[in-house]
Scaffold this active site. Structure first.
Site, PDB file in Angstrom:
ATOM      1  N   THR A 181      94.386  13.838  43.329  1.00  0.00           N
ATOM      2  CA  THR A 181      95.433  13.211  44.120  1.00  0.00           C
ATOM      3  C   THR A 181      96.688  13.958  43.746  1.00  0.00           C
ATOM      4  O   THR A 181      96.813  14.415  42.621  1.00  0.00           O
ATOM      5  CB  THR A 181      95.570  11.720  43.720  1.00  0.00           C
ATOM      6  N   VAL A 210      88.280   3.923  50.780  1.00  0.00           N
ATOM      7  CA  VAL A 210      89.720   4.074  50.605  1.00  0.00           C
ATOM      8  C   VAL A 210      90.062   3.765  49.155  1.00  0.00           C
ATOM      9  O   VAL A 210      89.644   2.730  48.624  1.00  0.00           O
ATOM     10  CB  VAL A 210      90.502   3.125  51.539  1.00  0.00           C
ATOM     11  N   GLY A 211      90.788   4.657  48.522  1.00  0.00           N
ATOM     12  CA  GLY A 211      91.207   4.450  47.138  1.00  0.00           C
ATOM     13  C   GLY A 211      92.572   3.806  47.056  1.00  0.00           C
ATOM     14  O   GLY A 211      93.033   3.143  47.993  1.00  0.00           O
ATOM     15  N   THR A 232      97.193   8.610  39.911  1.00  0.00           N
ATOM     16  CA  THR A 232      96.019   9.441  40.176  1.00  0.00           C
ATOM     17  C   THR A 232      94.921   8.991  39.227  1.00  0.00           C
ATOM     18  O   THR A 232      95.163   8.765  38.051  1.00  0.00           O
ATOM     19  CB  THR A 232      96.335  10.932  39.972  1.00  0.00           C
ATOM     20  N   GLY A 233      93.727   8.853  39.760  1.00  0.00           N
ATOM     21  CA  GLY A 233      92.644   8.406  38.887  1.00  0.00           C
ATOM     22  C   GLY A 233      91.587   7.670  39.677  1.00  0.00           C
ATOM     23  O   GLY A 233      91.507   7.805  40.905  1.00  0.00           O
TER      24      GLY A 233
END
Lengths: 323, 323
Positions: A181, A210-211, A232-233
């Site tokens: 990301t 979807v994150g 991010t992760g």
């Protein structure tokens, strides 16, 4: 309200957490990542140093990474199991909590501009799929064909993962598959905070997954009273912990300092439940942090008063370059 | 941790905020809404009274409203400008912050079961569009053709809105067009909290528009340490204020009581910025509230120790029915 001087303006970026293992990082590849991060910082810094807005700075910084195939956003986005791209992006601006986001799109060259158009040109916050793409066309955004986003490396990664699954092997725990990301947060000379995040998601993700990136309050958040955050992760954990808004709440209701709150949340609480990754965050007073609990997090920052681009990939080995 | 006795178990539901103006509410129509709400409460109450889980109770209560064309979820969902349905749903369970959600789907008869399947059968939290529908088919969920979800009333509402727009008239401020969501929250006899929300969105919404319902932390939230929340109203505001997680944060970090926090947030703060709507929330200690800043909010609650179904549409006129 704090009113930081222009010297307090700061930009932070991330280019994903642990997208390559330490072992796989050749010196040439490390150089390329440092250079890509520096270019992103340079674009945002030029705007902040000229007295521009945090929103413009984070947008410009993210666009550079979206264009760079090294990063999993825009060109260089990873593939779903269908060998397609599904990209998500979000922006938020802290003066009035304005926000815009898109999910599951493939078309706009710069997904971050799609998110920004949602914020600036509609009464909505989140648009998904075909409807989002149609809106982007109507808004006149630049489109690219699907092939433009793909790269050989990402296709190899998809095929390797599909072969692994076909053999019935368990999850290999490879953080590089799950983390990718890009994002930016900034405080400008006017005291306004902004955040932007963009991603291609996880390699071999289920179509439709979807994150946290486009989930306002999870992967992206900004409020001038507290902080701007981009994560991010492993996105599912970042949603369930509402990470962006949680930092805001710890400052606003818990009276915590940003750095204490973010470090505890990322390095202790998320790490304890398996929520690998990291975030970048800047507070209204100019304090900032870049905590992560993964092997690495591609990251960087620049303060306008110093004009030095700081970039890092792992815990050590930070580099400094003149802006 | 609190350990409420079974007498503390409680279920709250909402069927949207202000989906009909007070003037348009005939006695017959009011009777139908009270009856629909009571049936939903009855389904969830039977589960809680038998010692069942909060998650099962909220799922059952929402399914009843999804099947009832009076409510804007499942059958009876409103139309987009394309004259299609795009439904969203979410569930969250408070013991481990497990969550599942779907957005922009049309197919599964019970969108809340789609959200629950995401939570229980995948490693993901949110699935969107075609990919979400494909997952639901693979999971064996019951599907219905698009016509099944449509009703004459909803089509009339779409056409009236499209005519209004064609005439270039400004937003009529009709809350009924923007508010229509069903939801349930519960505390069970084991001390576990759960929340579920389901919606067809706004009449004549732009295809792809996603509101707060499937955004974990905004329209739906549950954590056993604090509260379970389900929202209904102008979704964009509920996202930008991260309403569900904000209540959690005010309890956890601000030490506030749920009722104080929710009433202030809905009746003062959201009202002040034009974020019309309301929410239902129950705390770990069994205290609960149903605040709204709109003309009405179709709502109800039942405590297992009393077995009386309380239903209401506007500020006055609450009815009580034996469970």
């Amino acid at each position: 309200m704090p009113s930081p001087s222009s010297s307090r303006a700061v930009l932070l970026i991330h280019g994903g957490a642990g997208t390559l293992s330490r072992e796989a990082m050749t010196p040439e590849r490390a150089d390329a990542f440092h250079a890509g991060l520096a270019e992103s910082l340079r674009a945002g810094h030029a705007i902040l140093a000229a007295g521009g807005s945090a929103l413009d700075a984070v947008t410009a910084a993210v666009q550079v990474m979206e264009d760079d195939p090294l990063f999993n956003a825009g060109r260089g986005a990873v593939y779903t199991t269908d060998a397609r791209h599904e990209m998500d992006a979000a922006v938020m601006e802290g003066s009035a909590r304005r926000a815009g986001a898109v999910t599951s799109i493939c078309g706009p060259r710069y997904p971050v501009l799609a998110a920004r158009a949602v914020m600036e040109q509609t009464e909505h916050v989140l648009l998904a799929g075909d409807g989002a793409e149609r809106f982007c066309r109507d808004a006149g955004l630049e489109f690219c064909p699907p092939d433009w986003f793909g790269t050989r490396n990402r296709l190899d990664a998809l095929q390797a993962e599909m072969r692994r699954r076909a053999k019935g092997l368990a999850d290999d725990g490879d953080q590089s598959r799950k983390h990718g990301t890009v994002g930016a947060v900034a405080l400008d000379s006017h005291g306004t905070l902004a955040a932007a995040t963009s991603t291609g998601g996880m390699t071999a993700k289920r179509p439709g997954r979807v994150g946290d990136t486009p989930v306002i309050g999870a992967g992206t958040w900004a409020d001038n009273r507290t902080c701007a955050v981009s994560c991010t992760g492993h996105g599912e954990y970042f949603i369930r912990y509402a990470v962006g808004h949680e930092l805001d709440a710890r400052m606003r209701w818990g009276g915590q300092a940003l750095t204490d709150a973010a470090t505890t949340l990322v390095e202790q609480e998320l790490a304890a439940v398996g929520g690998s990754g990291g975030l970048i965050a800047v507070a209204h007073d100019g304090s900032f942090c870049l905590p992560f609990n993964s092997v690495g997090m591609y990251r960087g920052f620049v303060r306008t008063e110093q004009a030095v681009l700081h970039t890092g990939l792992f815990r050590d080995g930070e580099r400094q370059t003149p802006a």
